[in-house]
Design an enzyme around this catalytic site. Structure first.
Site, mmCIF file in Angstrom:
data_model
loop_
_atom_site.group_PDB
_atom_site.id
_atom_site.type_symbol
_atom_site.label_atom_id
_atom_site.label_comp_id
_atom_site.label_asym_id
_atom_site.label_seq_id
_atom_site.Cartn_x
_atom_site.Cartn_y
_atom_site.Cartn_z
ATOM 1 N N HIS A 79 4.932 7.030 -2.220
ATOM 2 C CA HIS A 79 4.211 8.251 -1.893
ATOM 3 C C HIS A 79 3.207 8.521 -2.994
ATOM 4 O O HIS A 79 3.481 8.247 -4.158
ATOM 5 C CB HIS A 79 5.192 9.437 -1.779
ATOM 6 C CG HIS A 79 4.619 10.593 -1.047
ATOM 7 N ND1 HIS A 79 3.779 11.491 -1.644
ATOM 8 C CD2 HIS A 79 4.736 10.974 0.254
ATOM 9 C CE1 HIS A 79 3.425 12.390 -0.745
ATOM 10 N NE2 HIS A 79 3.982 12.101 0.408
ATOM 11 N N ASP A 100 9.140 9.780 6.106
ATOM 12 C CA ASP A 100 9.054 9.016 7.350
ATOM 13 C C ASP A 100 10.109 7.939 7.472
ATOM 14 O O ASP A 100 10.266 7.350 8.539
ATOM 15 C CB ASP A 100 7.668 8.369 7.463
ATOM 16 C CG ASP A 100 6.611 9.411 7.708
ATOM 17 O OD1 ASP A 100 6.909 10.355 8.447
ATOM 18 O OD2 ASP A 100 5.517 9.292 7.149
HETATM 19 N N1 ACO Z 1 5.865 -1.520 -0.295
HETATM 20 C C1 ACO Z 1 5.581 -2.396 -1.291
HETATM 21 N N2 ACO Z 1 4.808 -2.098 -2.371
HETATM 22 C C2 ACO Z 1 4.289 -0.854 -2.442
HETATM 23 C C3 ACO Z 1 4.547 0.111 -1.445
HETATM 24 C C4 ACO Z 1 5.370 -0.250 -0.354
HETATM 25 N N3 ACO Z 1 5.643 0.618 0.618
HETATM 26 N N4 ACO Z 1 3.908 1.256 -1.772
HETATM 27 C C5 ACO Z 1 3.277 1.020 -2.924
HETATM 28 N N5 ACO Z 1 3.505 -0.248 -3.341
HETATM 29 C C6 ACO Z 1 3.039 -0.865 -4.586
HETATM 30 C C7 ACO Z 1 1.572 -1.250 -4.509
HETATM 31 O O1 ACO Z 1 1.407 -2.583 -4.043
HETATM 32 C C8 ACO Z 1 1.147 -1.055 -5.943
HETATM 33 O O2 ACO Z 1 1.621 -2.173 -6.685
HETATM 34 P P1 ACO Z 1 0.773 -2.712 -7.981
HETATM 35 O O3 ACO Z 1 0.741 -1.551 -8.938
HETATM 36 O O4 ACO Z 1 1.553 -3.880 -8.435
HETATM 37 O O5 ACO Z 1 -0.597 -3.070 -7.431
HETATM 38 C C9 ACO Z 1 1.939 0.158 -6.418
HETATM 39 O O6 ACO Z 1 3.129 0.142 -5.594
HETATM 40 C C10 ACO Z 1 1.213 1.491 -6.241
HETATM 41 O O7 ACO Z 1 0.815 1.592 -4.881
HETATM 42 P P2 ACO Z 1 -0.522 2.319 -4.397
HETATM 43 O O8 ACO Z 1 -0.883 1.797 -3.039
HETATM 44 O O9 ACO Z 1 -1.550 2.210 -5.469
HETATM 45 O O10 ACO Z 1 -0.043 3.814 -4.315
HETATM 46 P P3 ACO Z 1 -0.790 4.987 -3.569
HETATM 47 O O11 ACO Z 1 -0.353 6.239 -4.189
HETATM 48 O O12 ACO Z 1 -2.262 4.721 -3.473
HETATM 49 O O13 ACO Z 1 -0.231 4.871 -2.057
HETATM 50 C C11 ACO Z 1 1.177 5.068 -0.174
HETATM 51 C C12 ACO Z 1 0.813 5.621 -1.556
HETATM 52 C C13 ACO Z 1 -0.092 4.908 0.690
HETATM 53 C C14 ACO Z 1 2.089 6.055 0.542
HETATM 54 C C15 ACO Z 1 1.875 3.697 -0.351
HETATM 55 O O14 ACO Z 1 3.040 3.849 -1.126
HETATM 56 C C16 ACO Z 1 2.217 3.021 0.998
HETATM 57 O O15 ACO Z 1 1.361 2.339 1.556
HETATM 58 N N6 ACO Z 1 3.466 3.235 1.508
HETATM 59 C C17 ACO Z 1 3.835 2.710 2.810
HETATM 60 C C18 ACO Z 1 3.258 3.603 3.904
HETATM 61 C C19 ACO Z 1 3.989 4.921 4.010
HETATM 62 O O16 ACO Z 1 5.219 4.984 4.040
HETATM 63 N N7 ACO Z 1 3.213 6.007 4.146
HETATM 64 C C20 ACO Z 1 3.769 7.360 4.370
HETATM 65 C C21 ACO Z 1 3.497 8.255 3.210
HETATM 66 S S1 ACO Z 1 4.280 9.806 3.497
HETATM 67 C C22 ACO Z 1 3.250 10.631 4.515
HETATM 68 O O17 ACO Z 1 2.064 10.468 4.562
HETATM 69 C C23 ACO Z 1 3.850 11.627 5.381
#
Ligand code: ACO
Length: 427
Positions: free
Chosen positions: A306, A363
């Site tokens: 998140h 979620d």
């Molecule tokens: N699975 C695997 N790796 C992940 C995940 C995941 N679900 N989420 C983040 N990471 C990793 C990224 O690859 C990144 O790794 P790195 O630092 O080695 O490059 C690190 O964790 C940080 O991730 P970001 O994408 O930079 O984090 P950001 O804050 O931009 O994104 C987000 C947050 C979009 C929610 C992300 O965690 C994601 O895509 N999660 C899956 C989708 C999801 O569940 N979305 C619902 C959010 S809740 C809502 O909106 C109601």
């Protein structure tokens, strides 16, 4: 503690006020930055940018705290109902009995939808994604209710608010029924707000509808947990669209579209599809954990991570408990839930997830409950929108009452500099 922050650039010093929120959050007020320095800030994804001052929702992602108007989400989920929470979010205080009953009557008085809207519903193919349908229908409501476009007084605002709270559930139910080949129907004014939603969705034309209290309680909780989440992607979209003074319904339809994406509200559908995929592939959670960690693989563990929670999403805890209860009470054994539990356990112990502070978000478990309630996967995000409606309304109302300026970020231009036009035959 200093009440100003100093920026030093090219030998010049500039002071900017530091403001402090009621929960001690600190922010540098850079409203005069460009006038004073000629510079702007750049912050893609707005990770460090506060777009407004707000008194609606507080969340502390490090500590896993979420409060609506000062009340903890845990307490509201346990003790309040969705309509009370909607009132609280929109108007700032919990309603007394008279206020709540007036609010509900005003909403009920607006719960009919122009019959011509059915023609629009009918025009969509059954294969249409329900989020596309509901965004379009919400936008169409503006055309059917022109008086809600130019909202200038609080009275106009109130009228637009009760109108959308009355009509939106009908449109959600129609979207669901059309997809399932059921006749479009109106609800029952004698029922509570959420009970009526269930009836509008699930009533079969040839039998009486009986509310299942377990289902009602679970849906009420889910809607409360989704009701607001401060300046997330869809809410910021609603605020920025509304800042042009377009009406409430048009602003909401932009928020619905933003919510649809799998990185935001669409994640609940993506989680269930992912879990179903893992199940169909033999249920090997380790294989998918490895894929999620592989930088060359685009697969992400949906429902994990998140932008602001770097701890357990407090909503996920409540939903997980509710999922266990609902499945237990309804006597459902779901292999999908088992995969979800294994994945959660493995991810919470895995160094990759621990290092990046990736915890289950709201979620991860909500889809399992929706599924148990008989709601199809592609309706999940619509149910999220139904829950988020009061939050979007509250944020839009606050933005208008605060007289916020039109939202218009700047950019750092990185394209070609001025060059002469070349006629097509010479390119
Ligand atoms: N699975 C695997 N790796 C992940 C995940 C995941 N679900 N989420 C983040 N990471 C990793 C990224 O690859 C990144 O790794 P790195 O630092 O080695 O490059 C690190 O964790 C940080 O991730 P970001 O994408 O930079 O984090 P950001 O804050 O931009 O994104 C987000 C947050 C979009 C929610 C992300 O965690 C994601 O895509 N999660 C899956 C989708 C999801 O569940 N979305 C619902 C959010 S809740 C809502 O909106 C109601």
């Amino acid at each position: 503690m200093s009440d100003k922050a100093t920026l030093e650039y090219n030998g010049n010093k500039y002071d900017f006020p530091v403001i402090k929120g009621t929960e001690d959050e600190l922010a540098i007020d850079i409203k005069s930055l460009r006038t004073e320095t000629g510079m702007i800030t750049i912050d893609p994804g707005y990770k460090n940018t506060g777009s407004c001052e707000s008194a609606i929702t507080f969340l502390d992602g490090e500590k896993g705290i979420l409060r609506y108007r000062g009340y903890s989400i845990e307490e509201l989920a346990e003790k309040a109902d969705f309509l009370e929470v909607a009132y609280l979010l929109i108007f700032g205080e919990l309603p007394n009995e008279t206020q709540l009953s007036k609010f509900h009557s005003d909403i009920k008085a607006q719960s009919l939808v122009d019959e011509d809207m059915r023609k629009i519903v009918d025009a969509f193919p059954k294969s249409a994604h329900p989020m596309g349908v509901i965004a379009s229908l919400t936008s169409a409501l503006t055309a059917f209710n022109p008086s809600s476009v130019n909202v200038t007084s609080e009275e106009d605002m109130y009228k637009a608010i009760v109108k959308i709270l009355g009509k939106f559930p009908v449109l959600v139910a129609w979207t669901f029924r059309k997809k399932n080949g059921l006749p479009l129907d109106y609800g029952d004014k004698n029922l509570g707000y959420v009970e009526n939603i269930l009836k509008m969705m699930f009533k079969q034309p040839n039998e009486e509808y009986k509310t299942n209290p377990i289902v009602l309680n679970a849906l009420d909780k889910l809607l409360i947990l989704h009701a607001d989440h401060e300046q997330n992607c869809s809410t910021s979209t609603v605020r920025i669209a509304g800042s042009s003074h377009v009406g409430l319904f048009a602003s909401l339809s932009t928020g619905i579209s933003a919510l649809w994406g799998p990185l935001h509200g669409g994640a609940n559908q993506a989680v269930l599809e992912m879990l179903e995929g893992i199940n169909a592939d033999g249920g090997d959670s380790k294989k998918y954990m490895a894929k999620a960690k592989d930088k060359d693989d685009p697969f992400r563990l949906m429902g994990f991570g998140h932008r602001v929670y770097k701890n357990f999403d407090p909503r996920a805890k409540i939903i997980k408990k509710a999922a266990d209860e609902v499945l237990g009470d309804l006597g459902i054994k779901d292999p999908i839930l088992e995969i979800a539990q294994i994945l959660e356990k493995e991810a919470l112990l895995d160094q990759y997830f621990v290092d990046r502070k990736l915890y289950p978000n709201v979620d991860f478990y909500s889809g399992i409950i929706y599924r148990a309630l008989g709601i199809p996967t592609d309706m999940f995000t619509v149910m999220f929108a139904l829950g988020r409606l009061p939050g979007w309304i509250a944020q839009w109302r606050e933005m208008r009452l605060n007289g916020e300026p039109i939202g218009r970020p700047r950019q750092v231009y990185m394209g070609e500099t001025s060059r002469p036009f070349v006629p097509v035959e010479k390119r």
